[in-house]
Design a protein around this motif. Structure first.
Motif, PDB file in Angstrom:
ATOM      1  N   SER A  98       3.166  14.253  16.415  1.00 38.67           N
ATOM      2  CA  SER A  98       1.824  13.765  16.106  1.00 38.67           C
ATOM      3  C   SER A  98       0.777  14.394  17.018  1.00 38.67           C
ATOM      4  O   SER A  98      -0.371  14.586  16.622  1.00 38.67           O
ATOM      5  N   ASN A  99       1.148  14.719  18.280  1.00 37.81           N
ATOM      6  CA  ASN A  99       0.211  15.354  19.202  1.00 37.81           C
ATOM      7  C   ASN A  99      -0.072  16.799  18.824  1.00 37.81           C
ATOM      8  O   ASN A  99      -1.052  17.384  19.271  1.00 37.81           O
ATOM      9  N   LEU A 100       0.814  17.419  18.046  1.00 40.71           N
ATOM     10  CA  LEU A 100       0.690  18.836  17.735  1.00 40.71           C
ATOM     11  C   LEU A 100       0.056  19.100  16.373  1.00 40.71           C
ATOM     12  O   LEU A 100      -0.564  20.149  16.175  1.00 40.71           O
ATOM     13  N   LEU A 101       0.215  18.181  15.423  1.00 38.79           N
ATOM     14  CA  LEU A 101      -0.395  18.350  14.096  1.00 38.79           C
ATOM     15  C   LEU A 101      -1.851  17.904  14.164  1.00 38.79           C
ATOM     16  O   LEU A 101      -2.150  16.711  14.138  1.00 38.79           O
ATOM     17  N   LEU A 102      -2.756  18.859  14.282  1.00 37.70           N
ATOM     18  CA  LEU A 102      -4.168  18.540  14.486  1.00 37.70           C
ATOM     19  C   LEU A 102      -5.031  19.333  13.506  1.00 37.70           C
ATOM     20  O   LEU A 102      -4.628  20.397  13.034  1.00 37.70           O
ATOM     21  N   PRO A 103      -6.239  18.840  13.201  1.00 41.36           N
ATOM     22  CA  PRO A 103      -7.098  19.554  12.248  1.00 41.36           C
ATOM     23  C   PRO A 103      -7.465  20.966  12.731  1.00 41.36           C
ATOM     24  O   PRO A 103      -7.587  21.883  11.938  1.00 41.36           O
ATOM     25  N   GLN A 104      -7.690  21.088  14.041  1.00 43.01           N
ATOM     26  CA  GLN A 104      -8.101  22.380  14.602  1.00 43.01           C
ATOM     27  C   GLN A 104      -7.376  22.648  15.916  1.00 43.01           C
ATOM     28  O   GLN A 104      -7.099  21.726  16.688  1.00 43.01           O
ATOM     29  N   TRP A 105      -7.097  23.914  16.159  1.00 47.85           N
ATOM     30  CA  TRP A 105      -6.608  24.364  17.462  1.00 47.85           C
ATOM     31  C   TRP A 105      -7.477  25.538  17.912  1.00 47.85           C
ATOM     32  O   TRP A 105      -8.021  26.276  17.084  1.00 47.85           O
ATOM     33  N   ARG A 106      -7.577  25.696  19.205  1.00 46.67           N
ATOM     34  CA  ARG A 106      -8.182  26.894  19.775  1.00 46.67           C
ATOM     35  C   ARG A 106      -7.076  27.677  20.463  1.00 46.67           C
ATOM     36  O   ARG A 106      -6.205  27.079  21.102  1.00 46.67           O
ATOM     37  N   PHE A 107      -7.103  28.993  20.317  1.00 46.24           N
ATOM     38  CA  PHE A 107      -6.069  29.837  20.935  1.00 46.24           C
ATOM     39  C   PHE A 107      -6.739  30.869  21.827  1.00 46.24           C
ATOM     40  O   PHE A 107      -7.552  31.671  21.373  1.00 46.24           O
ATOM     41  N   ILE A 108      -6.410  30.821  23.117  1.00 47.05           N
ATOM     42  CA  ILE A 108      -6.906  31.807  24.083  1.00 47.05           C
ATOM     43  C   ILE A 108      -5.708  32.621  24.558  1.00 47.05           C
ATOM     44  O   ILE A 108      -4.849  32.115  25.284  1.00 47.05           O
ATOM     45  N   ASP A 109      -5.654  33.867  24.120  1.00 45.89           N
ATOM     46  CA  ASP A 109      -4.529  34.733  24.458  1.00 45.89           C
ATOM     47  C   ASP A 109      -4.910  35.624  25.634  1.00 45.89           C
ATOM     48  O   ASP A 109      -5.716  36.534  25.495  1.00 45.89           O
ATOM     49  N   GLU A 110      -4.345  35.306  26.802  1.00 41.75           N
ATOM     50  CA  GLU A 110      -4.587  36.130  27.989  1.00 41.75           C
ATOM     51  C   GLU A 110      -3.289  36.785  28.458  1.00 41.75           C
ATOM     52  O   GLU A 110      -3.135  37.111  29.632  1.00 41.75           O
ATOM     53  N   SER A 111      -2.384  36.991  27.515  1.00 44.95           N
ATOM     54  CA  SER A 111      -1.080  37.551  27.898  1.00 44.95           C
ATOM     55  C   SER A 111      -1.189  39.004  28.336  1.00 44.95           C
ATOM     56  O   SER A 111      -0.300  39.521  29.010  1.00 44.95           O
ATOM     57  N   MET A 112      -2.273  39.680  27.965  1.00 42.14           N
ATOM     58  CA  MET A 112      -2.469  41.062  28.404  1.00 42.14           C
ATOM     59  C   MET A 112      -3.567  41.182  29.455  1.00 42.14           C
ATOM     60  O   MET A 112      -3.517  42.030  30.314  1.00 42.14           O
ATOM     61  N   ALA A 123       5.926  16.762  24.021  1.00 44.24           N
ATOM     62  CA  ALA A 123       5.111  17.613  23.144  1.00 44.24           C
ATOM     63  C   ALA A 123       5.428  19.089  23.393  1.00 44.24           C
ATOM     64  O   ALA A 123       5.550  19.879  22.448  1.00 44.24           O
ATOM     65  N   MET A 124       5.594  19.470  24.665  1.00 42.26           N
ATOM     66  CA  MET A 124       5.914  20.869  24.962  1.00 42.26           C
ATOM     67  C   MET A 124       7.335  21.219  24.537  1.00 42.26           C
ATOM     68  O   MET A 124       7.583  22.324  24.031  1.00 42.26           O
ATOM     69  N   VAL A 125       8.279  20.301  24.729  1.00 41.04           N
ATOM     70  CA  VAL A 125       9.654  20.550  24.277  1.00 41.04           C
ATOM     71  C   VAL A 125       9.653  20.822  22.772  1.00 41.04           C
ATOM     72  O   VAL A 125      10.272  21.777  22.297  1.00 41.04           O
ATOM     73  N   GLU A 126       8.916  20.000  22.038  1.00 40.68           N
ATOM     74  CA  GLU A 126       8.814  20.164  20.585  1.00 40.68           C
ATOM     75  C   GLU A 126       8.177  21.512  20.238  1.00 40.68           C
ATOM     76  O   GLU A 126       8.637  22.215  19.332  1.00 40.68           O
ATOM     77  N   PHE A 127       7.125  21.877  20.968  1.00 38.18           N
ATOM     78  CA  PHE A 127       6.425  23.144  20.720  1.00 38.18           C
ATOM     79  C   PHE A 127       7.374  24.329  20.907  1.00 38.18           C
ATOM     80  O   PHE A 127       7.410  25.251  20.084  1.00 38.18           O
ATOM     81  N   VAL A 128       8.148  24.298  21.995  1.00 36.53           N
ATOM     82  CA  VAL A 128       9.084  25.400  22.270  1.00 36.53           C
ATOM     83  C   VAL A 128      10.175  25.462  21.203  1.00 36.53           C
ATOM     84  O   VAL A 128      10.548  26.547  20.733  1.00 36.53           O
TER      85      VAL A 128
END
Length: 277
Positions: A2-16, A119-124
């Motif tokens: 329930s914490n992960l299913l949301l109307p909107q997410w923002r994604f900031i990719d700083e992996s590089m 929530a993070m365990v579920e995400f992974v």
């Protein structure tokens, strides 16, 4: 879920983009996002980040009786060191480790600590459906920075989770050992403790590192997996969790101003802590 299913997410990719900057800057980023998300100035956010060779020490690591002899060994191995002022013990960062932060708001209702970890365990697990059923969450004795929510497959740890809470924002952070040798990284931390302790008894009990209990996801899955591959999986997963509404991009000028405040605070605290020894 329930914490992960949301109307909107923002994604900031700083992996590089952040790998040649200090990991202190990443702590300031997450503090800023806690403030922004917590105060509902932006939508729930996921940030991915990678740093080049750095050992992030916990406060207790910095208090090792012979830390001054251990730090040069890390430096000779090519690793910078910083000390974080939150809980936890030493972890290794390098280009084969992807860090993921999920930042949620408590404005609509509190998120207790176990709920954040779950929530993070579920995400992974959602990120790696091919091994989702094999991923377990419990403390792996002999790993570095051991905790109740170590993530492992077949008893070998590939990830650890931590949390940061600020201004009604909750940042749940995972370091995912994606590429390379988990055991080699563990040997580096084993050397830190062996040289830093020199066999002395201390009030705080430091972990006895067993490199064989740590591995990368590439080693565990038996297929080459890169940090870049996982970054793409994160983006696709967020689209699925938000029905496709994912905001991309880094900070606005107003957000950068807030980030500067938190960066100064993180750097000042770090300097004070190092001065105290």
């Amino acid at each position: 879920m329930s914490n992960l299913l949301l109307p909107q997410w923002r994604f900031i990719d700083e992996s590089m983009s952040v790998n040649n900057r200090s990991a202190l800057e990443s702590f300031a980023m997450d503090d800023t996002l806690c403030h922004l998300v917590g105060q509902q100035m932006t939508v729930p956010t996921v940030r991915t980040w990678v740093h080049d060779e750095t050992v992030v020490l916990g406060i207790q690591d910095h208090r090792l009786p012979h830390i001054e002899k251990a730090l040069p060994v890390l430096q000779e191995a090519g690793y910078k060191t910083i000390v974080r002022n939150s809980g936890g013990l030493a972890v290794v960062l390098d280009e084969g480790i992807l860090n993921i932060s999920i930042i949620l708001s408590e404005q609509e209702g509190s998120i207790d600590i176990p709920e954040g970890y779950e929530a993070m365990v579920e995400f992974v697990r959602l990120l790696f459906p091919e091994v989702a059923e094999q991923i377990e969450a419990y403390e792996i004795v002999g790993s570095y920075c051991p905790g109740t929510y170590d993530l492992s497959i077949g008893g070998k740890k590939f990830a650890g989770i931590s949390q940061r809470r600020l201004r009604q924002g909750v940042a749940i952070q995972v370091y995912l050992c994606v590429e390379g040798s988990g055991a080699e990284r563990a040997r580096l931390i084993r050397d830190l403790y062996e040289i830093g302790l020199q066999g002395e008894e201390t009030k705080f009990v430091y972990p006895e590192i067993r490199p064989e209990v740590m591995a990368s996801l590439s080693e565990l899955i038996g297929e080459p997996l890169t940090v870049s591959d996982v970054g793409i999986r994160v983006q696709l997963l967020l689209r699925a969790l938000s029905e496709g509404d994912v905001q991309m991009g880094s900070f606005t000028p107003e957000e950068i101003e807030l980030y500067s405040f938190y960066l100064n605070r993180v750097v000042e605290r770090n300097e004070k802590m190092l001065a105290r020894g």
